[in-house]
Scaffold this motif. Structure first.
Motif, PDB file in Angstrom:
ATOM      1  N   LYS A 198      32.406   3.480  51.332  1.00  0.00           N
ATOM      2  CA  LYS A 198      32.130   3.457  50.029  1.00  0.00           C
ATOM      3  C   LYS A 198      31.111   4.100  49.099  1.00  0.00           C
ATOM      4  CE  LYS A 198      33.610   1.107  45.325  1.00  0.00           C
ATOM      5  NZ  LYS A 198      34.320   1.861  45.104  1.00  0.00           N
ATOM      6  N   TYR A 199      29.868   3.737  49.618  1.00  0.00           N
ATOM      7  CA  TYR A 199      28.579   3.654  49.029  1.00  0.00           C
ATOM      8  C   TYR A 199      27.926   4.637  49.626  1.00  0.00           C
ATOM      9  CZ  TYR A 199      30.091  -0.664  46.456  1.00  0.00           C
ATOM     10  OH  TYR A 199      30.760  -1.357  45.485  1.00  0.00           O
ATOM     11  N   ASN A 200      27.989   5.416  50.804  1.00  0.00           N
ATOM     12  CA  ASN A 200      27.561   6.043  52.020  1.00  0.00           C
ATOM     13  C   ASN A 200      26.439   5.375  51.838  1.00  0.00           C
ATOM     14  OD1 ASN A 200      27.687   9.292  52.619  1.00  0.00           O
ATOM     15  ND2 ASN A 200      26.131  10.215  50.808  1.00  0.00           N
ATOM     16  N   LEU A 201      26.792   4.688  52.565  1.00  0.00           N
ATOM     17  CA  LEU A 201      25.074   3.987  53.018  1.00  0.00           C
ATOM     18  C   LEU A 201      24.418   4.202  54.251  1.00  0.00           C
ATOM     19  CD1 LEU A 201      25.998   0.156  52.534  1.00  0.00           C
ATOM     20  CD2 LEU A 201      25.104   2.432  51.085  1.00  0.00           C
ATOM     21  N   ASP A 202      25.547   5.330  55.708  1.00  0.00           N
ATOM     22  CA  ASP A 202      24.633   5.752  56.349  1.00  0.00           C
ATOM     23  C   ASP A 202      24.164   7.167  56.332  1.00  0.00           C
ATOM     24  OD1 ASP A 202      27.770   7.127  56.000  1.00  0.00           O
ATOM     25  OD2 ASP A 202      27.966   6.937  58.229  1.00  0.00           O
ATOM     26  N   ALA A 203      23.975   8.081  55.032  1.00  0.00           N
ATOM     27  CA  ALA A 203      23.764   9.241  55.164  1.00  0.00           C
ATOM     28  C   ALA A 203      22.446   9.576  55.685  1.00  0.00           C
ATOM     29  CB  ALA A 203      24.170   9.115  53.595  1.00  0.00           C
ATOM     30  N   GLU A 204      21.765   8.674  55.715  1.00  0.00           N
ATOM     31  CA  GLU A 204      20.509   9.393  55.622  1.00  0.00           C
ATOM     32  C   GLU A 204      19.785   8.559  57.507  1.00  0.00           C
ATOM     33  OE1 GLU A 204      17.471   8.097  53.173  1.00  0.00           O
ATOM     34  OE2 GLU A 204      18.486   9.154  51.625  1.00  0.00           O
ATOM     35  N   CYS A 205      21.545   7.886  57.866  1.00  0.00           N
ATOM     36  CA  CYS A 205      20.856   7.324  59.954  1.00  0.00           C
ATOM     37  C   CYS A 205      21.283   7.686  60.385  1.00  0.00           C
ATOM     38  CB  CYS A 205      21.082   6.506  59.560  1.00  0.00           C
ATOM     39  SG  CYS A 205      22.939   5.605  59.323  1.00  0.00           S
ATOM     40  N   ASP A 206      21.523   7.686  61.525  1.00  0.00           N
ATOM     41  CA  ASP A 206      21.845   8.218  62.440  1.00  0.00           C
ATOM     42  C   ASP A 206      23.150   8.548  62.702  1.00  0.00           C
ATOM     43  OD1 ASP A 206      21.859  10.168  65.261  1.00  0.00           O
ATOM     44  OD2 ASP A 206      20.212   9.409  66.097  1.00  0.00           O
ATOM     45  N   VAL A 207      23.532   8.236  64.088  1.00  0.00           N
ATOM     46  CA  VAL A 207      25.049   8.110  63.996  1.00  0.00           C
ATOM     47  C   VAL A 207      25.137   6.878  64.251  1.00  0.00           C
ATOM     48  CG1 VAL A 207      26.015  10.489  64.202  1.00  0.00           C
ATOM     49  CG2 VAL A 207      25.311   9.345  66.187  1.00  0.00           C
ATOM     50  N   PRO A 208      26.186   5.774  64.356  1.00  0.00           N
ATOM     51  CA  PRO A 208      26.696   4.708  65.189  1.00  0.00           C
ATOM     52  C   PRO A 208      26.881   4.519  67.273  1.00  0.00           C
ATOM     53  CG  PRO A 208      28.077   4.625  63.964  1.00  0.00           C
ATOM     54  CD  PRO A 208      27.418   6.047  63.866  1.00  0.00           C
ATOM     55  N   LYS A 209      25.970   3.568  67.328  1.00  0.00           N
ATOM     56  CA  LYS A 209      26.746   4.296  68.530  1.00  0.00           C
ATOM     57  C   LYS A 209      27.031   2.581  69.554  1.00  0.00           C
ATOM     58  CE  LYS A 209      25.991   7.425  71.167  1.00  0.00           C
ATOM     59  NZ  LYS A 209      27.008   8.597  71.003  1.00  0.00           N
ATOM     60  N   PHE A 210      27.474   2.409  70.098  1.00  0.00           N
ATOM     61  CA  PHE A 210      28.799   0.876  71.129  1.00  0.00           C
ATOM     62  C   PHE A 210      28.776   1.393  72.531  1.00  0.00           C
ATOM     63  CE2 PHE A 210      30.109   2.092  66.594  1.00  0.00           C
ATOM     64  CZ  PHE A 210      30.092   1.219  65.961  1.00  0.00           C
ATOM     65  N   GLY A 211      28.805  -0.458  73.325  1.00  0.00           N
ATOM     66  CA  GLY A 211      29.589  -0.316  74.166  1.00  0.00           C
ATOM     67  C   GLY A 211      30.235  -1.313  74.722  1.00  0.00           C
ATOM     68  N   LEU A 212      30.679  -1.774  75.459  1.00  0.00           N
ATOM     69  CA  LEU A 212      32.201  -2.600  76.090  1.00  0.00           C
ATOM     70  C   LEU A 212      31.707  -3.511  76.471  1.00  0.00           C
ATOM     71  CD1 LEU A 212      34.446  -3.563  75.117  1.00  0.00           C
ATOM     72  CD2 LEU A 212      35.347  -2.214  77.171  1.00  0.00           C
ATOM     73  N   GLY A 213      31.351  -4.599  75.694  1.00  0.00           N
ATOM     74  CA  GLY A 213      30.862  -5.682  76.810  1.00  0.00           C
ATOM     75  C   GLY A 213      32.674  -6.866  76.832  1.00  0.00           C
ATOM     76  N   MET A 214      32.884  -6.824  78.349  1.00  0.00           N
ATOM     77  CA  MET A 214      33.528  -8.124  78.978  1.00  0.00           C
ATOM     78  C   MET A 214      33.108  -8.956  79.587  1.00  0.00           C
ATOM     79  SD  MET A 214      35.487  -5.042  80.261  1.00  0.00           S
ATOM     80  CE  MET A 214      33.779  -3.766  80.951  1.00  0.00           C
ATOM     81  N   LYS A 215      33.518 -10.441  79.565  1.00  0.00           N
ATOM     82  CA  LYS A 215      33.010 -11.326  80.159  1.00  0.00           C
ATOM     83  C   LYS A 215      33.280 -12.413  80.547  1.00  0.00           C
ATOM     84  CE  LYS A 215      30.102 -15.122  78.655  1.00  0.00           C
ATOM     85  NZ  LYS A 215      29.318 -15.836  77.302  1.00  0.00           N
ATOM     86  N   GLU A 216      33.287 -13.029  81.022  1.00  0.00           N
ATOM     87  CA  GLU A 216      34.171 -14.303  81.875  1.00  0.00           C
ATOM     88  C   GLU A 216      33.390 -15.162  82.744  1.00  0.00           C
ATOM     89  OE1 GLU A 216      37.375 -11.391  85.120  1.00  0.00           O
ATOM     90  OE2 GLU A 216      35.841 -12.834  86.047  1.00  0.00           O
ATOM     91  N   ILE A 217      33.886 -16.581  82.348  1.00  0.00           N
ATOM     92  CA  ILE A 217      33.157 -17.559  82.724  1.00  0.00           C
ATOM     93  C   ILE A 217      33.277 -17.831  83.776  1.00  0.00           C
ATOM     94  CG2 ILE A 217      32.493 -20.044  81.823  1.00  0.00           C
ATOM     95  CD1 ILE A 217      31.892 -19.164  79.407  1.00  0.00           C
ATOM     96  N   TRP A 218      33.053 -18.640  84.844  1.00  0.00           N
ATOM     97  CA  TRP A 218      33.349 -18.785  86.534  1.00  0.00           C
ATOM     98  C   TRP A 218      32.943 -20.289  86.818  1.00  0.00           C
ATOM     99  CZ3 TRP A 218      35.433 -16.236  90.804  1.00  0.00           C
ATOM    100  CH2 TRP A 218      36.374 -15.740  90.309  1.00  0.00           C
ATOM    101  N   GLU A 219      33.676 -21.259  86.917  1.00  0.00           N
ATOM    102  CA  GLU A 219      32.819 -22.364  88.054  1.00  0.00           C
ATOM    103  C   GLU A 219      32.766 -22.184  89.549  1.00  0.00           C
ATOM    104  OE1 GLU A 219      35.905 -25.759  86.828  1.00  0.00           O
ATOM    105  OE2 GLU A 219      35.258 -25.253  84.843  1.00  0.00           O
ATOM    106  N   ILE A 220      31.697 -22.245  89.721  1.00  0.00           N
ATOM    107  CA  ILE A 220      31.490 -21.112  91.275  1.00  0.00           C
ATOM    108  C   ILE A 220      30.917 -23.157  92.000  1.00  0.00           C
ATOM    109  CG2 ILE A 220      30.497 -19.474  90.176  1.00  0.00           C
ATOM    110  CD1 ILE A 220      27.277 -20.719  90.587  1.00  0.00           C
ATOM    111  N   LYS A 221      30.201 -22.898  93.485  1.00  0.00           N
ATOM    112  CA  LYS A 221      30.326 -23.977  93.781  1.00  0.00           C
ATOM    113  C   LYS A 221      28.953 -23.953  93.728  1.00  0.00           C
ATOM    114  CE  LYS A 221      32.747 -21.984  98.183  1.00  0.00           C
ATOM    115  NZ  LYS A 221      33.186 -21.754  99.848  1.00  0.00           N
ATOM    116  N   PRO A 222      28.497 -25.951  93.901  1.00  0.00           N
ATOM    117  CA  PRO A 222      26.959 -25.496  93.927  1.00  0.00           C
ATOM    118  C   PRO A 222      25.861 -25.565  94.474  1.00  0.00           C
ATOM    119  CG  PRO A 222      28.441 -28.235  93.836  1.00  0.00           C
ATOM    120  CD  PRO A 222      29.220 -26.614  94.120  1.00  0.00           C
ATOM    121  N   GLU A 223      26.500 -25.072  95.904  1.00  0.00           N
ATOM    122  CA  GLU A 223      25.602 -24.239  96.967  1.00  0.00           C
ATOM    123  C   GLU A 223      25.332 -23.137  96.798  1.00  0.00           C
ATOM    124  OE1 GLU A 223      29.171 -24.731  99.312  1.00  0.00           O
ATOM    125  OE2 GLU A 223      28.350 -25.916  98.152  1.00  0.00           O
ATOM    126  N   ASN A 224      26.167 -21.828  95.685  1.00  0.00           N
ATOM    127  CA  ASN A 224      26.396 -20.654  95.114  1.00  0.00           C
ATOM    128  C   ASN A 224      25.370 -20.693  93.896  1.00  0.00           C
ATOM    129  OD1 ASN A 224      27.039 -20.277  97.648  1.00  0.00           O
ATOM    130  ND2 ASN A 224      29.096 -19.660  96.390  1.00  0.00           N
TER     131      ASN A 224
END
Length: 551
Positions: A198-224
């Motif tokens: 609406k306000y053309n806020l990106d008129a003077e900046c470069d294009v936006p860039k992105f990555g896709l972040g994927m995450k898991e939480i694991w419970e692992i063996k104490p020795e690892n």
């Protein structure tokens, strides 16, 4: 603006999004003026439900906001004690020497955290100061005053039929008006996207860039387990196909945060980011840590990676963009939470000064200037060329040139490259299917790797089916008429939750595009990567989406 009659509530500052940026802004506002009326609106079912981050936290923002956070019991206790950088081949790994890394890459003094839990704690601090926080309140529309400035948002609208008409249980929601509106929605926020356009806020900046972040939480063996160990990898399995890399963070209670980021400017439309993540876990170095353990949570989120040159004008008539809504992640460090908090602090300080001056201007220009010249801008300036150099020269040479540039700026305060442009958007970077070979991926084994739908069940995502689809197609025919023949319809693969499918008859005829919106984990990848720009992510009803416990 909607014509439905709604009640309204006035505030001094309305904040959309209870992430680190929004909560920091709320706290700083109250620190500076306890009499201000401040409200925070969160679309998740609770604060933290939609927060997904690595995360290794640089405490610089928290130190500025709440210097005695340790004494106040912040859930931040696992200090980084070991930093590893690995270059993976298919079966081996080369450890990159820490002394070769620019000092900014050093994690000494940082902490492995659950940002979801940190945000829950920040919310407690804010509420203790008198901030009103309303979870389960999605903000579906902006409200404008007669001059065209943003004066509020519509929140808490429920009970629409799939066609958008009110059902018998329809609740129109409320208009929450503020002297300033802060948008801290995270990456590719729906209201932030509208404001930028609406306000053309990106008129003077470069294009936006992105990555896709994927995450898991694991419970692992104490020795690892090795509490405080931080490991980042690059190379296999992506190799030269795309930019990206991984993280493996050993937090307490025999848990590890396991994550993979794929840069969304990849060219081969056959690339399957989720399966690259699953394949990576079978590398001997990673499998050795995870074997015998169990995955307990999964989620995904887009990550901003455009850096300094991609930040739009962060102040607009009536408000400001905070945190990842403005794109403040430091890509090489894989850190943005510290900058999000610093942006919230800066926006709050600018708003308090403007309110004391009688709102002489609706635009918080002082905030935008501080964002670029202050600690956030300084943090991003040194790394501004890493992403575009990677994109232009590939992961191998790009890494070398990016490292050289960071060293030059660290030691000489000078870049031989100047400021490198990103070029195409991530959607425009997608190549034609005929120009690239399909990629065969190993079938998940159910022990280290998992199919998407099984993993999505570990995100606890949920959406009511009797509501308008929040994944909106500008042209419903385009996925089959254009994206399928030209790009092999990449939505089938870039979505980390299996939302999009191409359904055919048993003989392979009559392809149809199906949207399984109930699977959506709100990562926003489709809004970014669709090669035809045909998909818009809009907020569903409040409280819906993932329910992350400790992400």
């Amino acid at each position: 603006m909607s014509q439905i009659e709604r009640e309204s509530m006035p505030y001094d500052v309305v904040i959309v999004g209870a992430g680190p940026a929004g909560l920091s802004a709320a706290i700083r506002l109250k620190q500076m003026n306890a009499d201000l009326d401040v409200v925070v609106l969160e679309k998740g079912s609770e604060v933290g439900a939609h927060i997904l981050s690595g995360a290794v936290l640089d405490p610089v923002g928290l130190n500025k906001l709440i210097p005695d956070w340790k004494e106040k019991g912040a859930p931040i206790s696992v200090a980084v004690k070991e930093d590893n950088f690995l270059k993976l081949s298919e079966t081996g790994a080369t450890k990159l020497p820490n002394f070769a890394m620019p000092p900014l890459m050093n994690n000494h003094g940082n902490y492995i955290v659950s940002m979801g839990n940190v945000c829950r704690w920040l919310a407690e601090q804010a509420e203790g100061m008198g901030v009103e926080i309303f979870p389960g309140m999605a903000c579906s529309e902006l409200v404008f005053d007669d001059s065209g400035a943003v004066k509020g948002v519509i929140a808490g609208e429920f009970g629409k039929n799939p066609d958008g008409t009110p059902s018998s249980s329809y609740e129109p929601g409320m208009e929450l008006h503020g002297k300033y509106i802060f948008l801290s929605e995270g990456v590719r926020g729906s209201l932030s996207k509208q404001v930028i356009a609406k306000y053309n806020l990106d008129a003077e900046c470069d294009v936006p860039k992105f990555g896709l972040g994927m995450k898991e939480i694991w419970e692992i063996k104490p020795e690892n387990h090795n509490e405080g160990e931080v490991t980042h990898t690059m190379g296999w399995p992506l190799g030269d196909q795309a930019g990206g890399g991984s993280f493996l963070y050993h937090i307490d209670n025999n848990q590890v945060y396991v994550g993979y980021i794929v840069d969304l400017n990849y060219k081969n439309p056959h690339l399957f980011p989720y399966m690259e993540f699953q394949r990576w876990k079978h590398h001997p170095k990673i499998a050795k840590v995870l074997e015998g353990g169990k995955r307990v949570a999964y989620g995904a989120r887009a990550v901003t990676k455009g850096g300094l040159q991609s930040i739009p004008q962060a102040a607009f008539p009536g408000g400001a963009l905070l945190g990842c809504s403005a794109g403040l992640v430091n890509l090489p460090r894989i850190k943005g939470n510290h900058n999000a908090m610093l942006s919230g602090i800066a926006a709050a300080e600018a708003a308090v000064a403007a309110l004391a001056d009688g709102r002489a201007s609706d635009t918080l220009s002082a905030y935008d200037a501080e964002l670029r010249s202050g600690p956030v801008g300084q943090d991003l300036k040194t790394v501004r060329n890493v992403a575009p150099l990677n994109s232009k020269f590939g992961p191998k040479l790009g890494m070398i040139l990016g490292g050289f540039d960071m060293w030059c700026q660290t030691l000489l305060k000078f870049s031989f490259f100047g400021t490198v442009s990103h070029g195409k958007t991530d959607a425009e970077s997608t190549g034609k299917a005929a120009d690239y070979a399909p990629i065969e991926y190993p079938k998940p084994d159910g022990k280290l790797s998992f199919d998407r739908l099984t993993n999505v069940s570990f995100s606890a995502t949920n959406h009511a089916e009797e509501q308008p689809c929040h994944l909106q197609l500008a042209d419903p025919e385009l996925p089959i008429s254009v994206n399928l023949p030209e790009f092999a319809e990449p939505a089938q693969r870039y979505c980390p939750a299996g939302v999009y499918e191409v359904i055919r008859n048993d003989d392979g005829s009559d392809p149809r595009f199906q949207i399984n919106a109930q699977n959506c984990v709100h990562c926003k990848t489709c809004d970014i990567k669709d090669p035809s720009g045909n998909i818009t992510w809009a907020t569903p009803q409040g409280g819906e989406g993932p329910n992350y416990p400790n992400m």
